[in-house]
Design an enzyme around this catalytic site. Sequence first.
Site, PDB file in Angstrom:
ATOM      1  N   PHE A 141       0.861  -1.192   0.000  1.00 21.68           N
ATOM      2  CA  PHE A 141       0.000   0.000   0.000  1.00 21.68           C
ATOM      3  C   PHE A 141       0.890   1.232   0.000  1.00 21.68           C
ATOM      4  CE2 PHE A 141      -2.457   3.478   1.659  1.00 21.68           C
ATOM      5  CZ  PHE A 141      -3.646   3.353   0.970  1.00 21.68           C
ATOM      6  N   ASP A 226       9.215   2.483   1.592  1.00 15.68           N
ATOM      7  CA  ASP A 226       8.038   3.213   2.053  1.00 15.68           C
ATOM      8  C   ASP A 226       7.886   2.942   3.546  1.00 15.68           C
ATOM      9  OD1 ASP A 226       5.550   4.053   2.846  1.00 15.68           O
ATOM     10  OD2 ASP A 226       4.516   3.382   1.031  1.00 15.68           O
ATOM     11  N   LYS A 255       2.803   9.324   8.294  1.00 16.87           N
ATOM     12  CA  LYS A 255       1.890   9.142   9.431  1.00 16.87           C
ATOM     13  C   LYS A 255       2.373   9.716  10.784  1.00 16.87           C
ATOM     14  CE  LYS A 255      -1.068   5.512   7.718  1.00 16.87           C
ATOM     15  NZ  LYS A 255      -0.575   5.021   6.421  1.00 16.87           N
TER      16      LYS A 255
END
Length: 402
Positions: A141, A226, A255
């Site tokens: 993702f 990532d 995040k």
Amino acid sequence: MAHVANQSTSETITQFGRYVIPNYRRFPVCLVRGEGPWVWDAEGHRYLDFFPGWGCNLIGHCPPRVVEAVREQVGQLIHVPNTWYMEPQGAFAQALSERSFHGQCFFCNSGAEANEAAIKLARAYGHSAGRYKIVTMEHGFHGRTYAALTATAQAKYHAGFEPMVPGFTYVPFNDLEAVAAVLDDQTAAVLVEPIQGEGGVNVPSPDYLPGLRRLCNERGVLLILDEVQTGLGRTGEWFAYQHHDMAPDILTCAKALAGGIAAGVMMATTDVAMVFKPGMHASTFGGNPIACRAGLATIETIEQDGLLERGKAIGERFRAQFEAMRAELPHLIREIRILGVMIGLDLTFDASEVVSECLRRRLLINATHGHVVRLLPALNLSDDLIDEGCAILADVLRQMVV
Ligand SMILES: *Cc1c(COP(=O)(O)O)cnc(C)c1O
């Protein structure tokens, strides 16, 4: 603190129905306040949060140093464009560089944007050699903007939005031979999460990241990690790659980067970063003083409170709790996958009912990839609250009829 709701949850839900685009599935709860491991709804109910801010609130709700830094900065300078120098951005870049692989930073506001920047940088770097292809992993993702979405090798996220961006190749996760088979002299980069988050908290074998590093070196391909979900301490190291003897060429993080304030970063080795010349890439709000002060306060909190070590201990306490649950309910639990406060409990059945039953008992958790209970608790969660939440979760599992 006084009750802070201005209207009832049902009034807010009605308002959303009329005015907010319904692109999210939302729980029928309106949250109005948070403090450490707790959040409160508009009716004053308190919830124990094992999934604070979808992983963004890595040091809990409203962490005091972050609140203080933002309050101070917001009265001094809210925003100036990247046509000027600003102290917080330089300081935050230095702090991140010194805690990773001594590269340089480009700041943006989200994970998807950080990955877009990484993909553009990798293509710009490979451009003169004709290298443009990006290899990514199944069940990965990387975000919802077009290139990040194309990089996300999950058909359900692409459906209805085709055609996707050209030049992406997908291979199974945790399979070095599959990567070796698709790399060619048009490949610019391999893009991978060190641990797949949305894909089910998938922890690869220990030789996977070092193996990817070696392959990329041999074939002249960049390695992009990532770390949007794993970065800034989630796994008990500043970045998940630091569990191994290797480093990426490019790393993205978002995040948890700024203690819950919106922020994203792409870091690259100076050799790769210098391909970006003025005008080639930009973000209006990227690296704004508020986000950077919040990021610096987050790093300071993690360091001064010893939270990387604490994160490892929290992970082990959850592991012990989950092992006990598995011993009691072996038919319900398939696998336990934990690194620091990145926690997956793979169930033998759909986990959505577990989530809603925990919500009813005022414990906030998440399910991903259908059958995986995912917890992304804060690095400063106490032992007592771990045990309290796990007791609720165990009780809910006991009542599941499968
Ligand atoms: C959440 C996530 C993203 C997307 O981040 P946004 O801030 O929602 O754009 C990208 N990669 C990973 C690994 C993520 O977990």
